[in-house]
Design an enzyme around this catalytic site. Structure first.
Site, PDB file in Angstrom:
ATOM      1  N   ASP A   7      37.785   2.207 -68.648  1.00 49.69           N
ATOM      2  CA  ASP A   7      38.563   1.524 -67.734  1.00 49.69           C
ATOM      3  C   ASP A   7      38.675  -0.019 -67.837  1.00 49.69           C
ATOM      4  O   ASP A   7      37.490  -0.631 -68.223  1.00 49.69           O
ATOM      5  CB  ASP A   7      37.912   1.898 -66.356  1.00 49.69           C
ATOM      6  CG  ASP A   7      38.501   1.371 -65.186  1.00 49.69           C
ATOM      7  OD1 ASP A   7      39.686   1.722 -64.977  1.00 49.69           O
ATOM      8  OD2 ASP A   7      37.996   0.683 -64.556  1.00 49.69           O
ATOM      9  N   GLU A  12      42.541   1.783 -71.519  1.00 47.98           N
ATOM     10  CA  GLU A  12      43.292   1.545 -70.354  1.00 47.98           C
ATOM     11  C   GLU A  12      43.460  -0.006 -70.522  1.00 47.98           C
ATOM     12  O   GLU A  12      42.779  -0.869 -70.022  1.00 47.98           O
ATOM     13  CB  GLU A  12      42.904   1.533 -69.059  1.00 47.98           C
ATOM     14  CG  GLU A  12      43.726   1.692 -67.823  1.00 47.98           C
ATOM     15  CD  GLU A  12      43.294   0.870 -66.687  1.00 47.98           C
ATOM     16  OE1 GLU A  12      44.285   0.926 -65.764  1.00 47.98           O
ATOM     17  OE2 GLU A  12      42.194   0.372 -66.601  1.00 47.98           O
TER      18      GLU A  12
END
Length: 631
Positions: free
Chosen positions: A314, A367
């Site tokens: 993330d 990401e």
């Protein structure tokens, strides 16, 4: 209750590895470990707290009193405190009470290496041990093939707390998911499931992205043993498991990692590098050896102990740049005078190299929302070493295009075609993730223009275009049946919508798209290669039509895609093709079973009329707001 007995499970080699940031199985040493010493059963505790003056284990066994169970600091300067407490076993609640050398600060902390935690809002760690007997031998033996970059990745992104609820809005348990979710993902033909963070987190509205228990599955849905059962069941049904993982920041909660021993132990001491203004959270100190070892050990833990197949990392962009979300004067350039966080970059490279070297057949997915170069190139070539990267630009441009009324789309065809100019610069995964259906953005369905029929036709077209575009695919739960409301983490998806034909039609479409993607190697064998894609015509903006070819290793098995982004059917539309013979329609988003109008193509004879710069051509029908695939 017996006092703490001096005991260690660290070797000198362990300590040297830890200090140099190269110990990547710290979960076997730090934390709490039930064991037997000299015939006596108990629990060994070890915690890293170099700025501590004293560390006591407090818990339900000593009435949370620090007087009795003081750990012993190691003599080697490692900053590790340890000791063995007889008679303590699995299920014991505990924390560390730390008196700091720093101005007498006292902290009360959960164990950073605890493998189980109390259900929030309670915050104690739990002595834990799992004895799961894995039954996924076949999956693990063949994973290297199933998880390869030239194989299909059709990912279903799930937030466990809101996929489905029961009774009085209660959570399902890991064991219930092992029945219901596994069956659903298999029925829908997804190849992988991606869980939004399931490590322990205190605050539900963070969706799991603010972690306090990096090694503990959240107790909201059951025990660590139960989560292993769920993953095992996924594997037994040929479904890969991806975990969201958050090495970018952590919350300031009093029991968490922040200011752990009265010093900035895990977070960077300079607020310009150690505090995240957007998320009001702390940023790891990637330049500190022991912190790197903590994070890489954590990634190793989920792959090793939980048989996880991939980690989706993330907020990578926030790690890469010193000026991320900061104004001038709020950040300090690196030694070369630019904005790259050199410590974070070297950490990510070491992370990826270590994980790929230790686990066959896994993938690391970034990401990463910027144009940072070579995210998915190998470290030895100067890349970051990820296997895939989310294609945020494609996602943004595509949704921008689709929300426009069809009459205006001819002026914006470049929004769709632009992605082809950079589609092969990285190994891209195409995401329609949870972030796209919250905070007033509307559901995917309700972003679409037009009347009800057109909204559903647009959504079918969107998914069809996505699955035939180069790259792998990810859909957030609810999108696959046309959820109308924005995602709400506090309640179940609106499963009742499936009683309506249009919604069940979208669900059937996604099920069949997943099957199409896996059945035709032209859609996945060269999904990251320029060789796997060829435009037939990207310039017909007047009709808002795109035509293109997808190719795999076998040149005889290419497939042809035609998309019509308007509600006007295109009949007798001439399209160039590379080969003579005949074309057979193999997929049509306008099929009546999906809620479409049923406008189809029979087998089509190719003529030797040159068109679109190709020697042959064929006349096809492209239905309104439809995509047709030919073989």
């Amino acid at each position: 209750m017996t006092k703490v007995i001096p005991h260690s499970i660290f070797s000198e080699f362990d300590i040297n590895l830890f200090k140099s940031g190269k110990h990547f199985k710290l979960y076997e040493k730090l934390g709490s470990h039930p064991l037997e010493v000299n015939g006596v059963k108990g629990t060994y505790f070890a915690v890293w707290a170099p700025s501590a003056r004293s560390v006591a284990v407090i818990g339900d066994f000593n009435h949370w009193n620090e007087a009795e169970h003081h750990l012993h600091v190691r003599w080697d300067g490692s900053g590790i405190w340890e000791g063995f407490v007889p008679e303590l076993g699995v299920g014991t609640l505990y924390k560390y009470l730390i008196h700091s050398n720093n101005h007498g600060v006292v902290t009360e902390k959960a164990d950073p290496f605890a493998k189980s935690c109390e259900h929030p809002p309670k915050t104690a760690s739990i002595v834990s041990e799992t004895t799961h007997q894995w039954k996924d031998k076949t999956w693990m033996a063949t994973r290297k093939d199933k998880n390869a970059l030239d194989k299909p990745f059709a990912v279903y992104e799930v937030h466990l707390g809101s996929w489905k609820r029961k009774g009085d809005n209660e959570f399902l348990t890991y064991t219930e998911f092992a029945d219901e979710l596994v069956a659903y993902v298999k029925e829908m033909n997804f190849t992988h499931v991606e869980f939004m963070p399931i490590m322990e987190y205190p605050y539900d509205p963070s969706w799991g992205y603010q972690l306090t228990g990096y090694f503990a599955p959240t107790s909201r849905f059951g025990s660590p043993e139960d989560l292993k059962l769920l993953i095992d069941k996924m594997h037994q049904n040929d479904i890969g498991v991806i975990l969201d993982w958050v090495p970018s920041h952590f919350p300031e909660d009093a029991h968490g990692l922040g200011f752990f021993d009265g010093s900035h132990l895990f977070e960077h001491p300079d607020r310009r590098k150690g505090y995240h203004p957007d998320w009001k959270s702390l940023i790891f100190n990637y330049g500190r050896n022991e912190v790197r070892a903590f994070l890489i050990s954590n990634a190793m833990y989920w792959l090793d102990q939980y048989h996880v197949d991939a980690l989706r990392v993330d907020a990578v962009a926030s790690m890469l740049y010193l000026d991320y979300s900061r104004e001038d004067g709020e950040w300090e350039p690196n030694i070369y005078g630019n904005n790259e966080n050199l410590d974070a970059i070297s950490f990510l490279r070491e992370l990826n190299e270590t994980l790929y070297a230790n686990f066959e057949g896994i993938q690391m997915i970034a990401e990463e929302s910027t144009s940072f170069p070579m995210v998915t190139k190998p470290v030895h070539m100067g890349g970051l070493g990820f296997g895939m990267k989310w294609m945020m630009g494609w996602m943004h441009d595509t949704l921008e295009y689709f929300k426009k009324e069809a009459v205006y789309r001819k002026h914006h065809q470049n929004d769709l075609t632009f992605s082809a100019t950079y589609a092969f610069s990285e190994n891209f995964m195409l995401p329609f993730s949870h972030d796209e259906v919250v905070y007033g953005k509307k559901s995917l369905l309700y972003r679409m223009p037009g009347d009800e029929w057109q909204q559903f036709a647009n959504l079918r077209l969107l998914f069809g275009y996505m699955y035939t575009h180069p790259g792998t695919n990810l859909i957030f739960m609810g999108g696959e049946f046309g959820q109308t409301a924005e995602w709400n983490f506090q309640k179940s998806l609106d499963w009742h919508l499936l009683q309506y034909e249009y919604h069940s039609g979208i669900q059937q479409l996604v099920k069949d798209l997943n099957k199409l993607y896996q059945s035709y190697p032209a859609l996945y064998e060269k999904q990251f290669s320029q060789e796997g894609f060829q435009w037939i015509d990207y310039g017909d903006h007047e009709n808002s039509v795109l035509t293109y070819i997808r190719k795999g290793h076998d040149p005889e098995k290419e497939i042809i895609v035609a998309c019509n982004f308007t509600p006007v059917p295109r009949k007798k539309y001439r399209m160039g093709v590379t080969k003579s013979g005949s074309l057979k329609e193999i997929f049509n988003t306008d099929d009546k079973k999906y809620g479409g109008s049923g406008m189809k193509n029979k087998t089509l004879k190719v003529s030797n009329v040159s068109w679109h710069g190709l020697d042959n051509s064929v006349e096809i029908t492209i239905p309104p707001l439809g995509m047709v695939v030919f073989a």
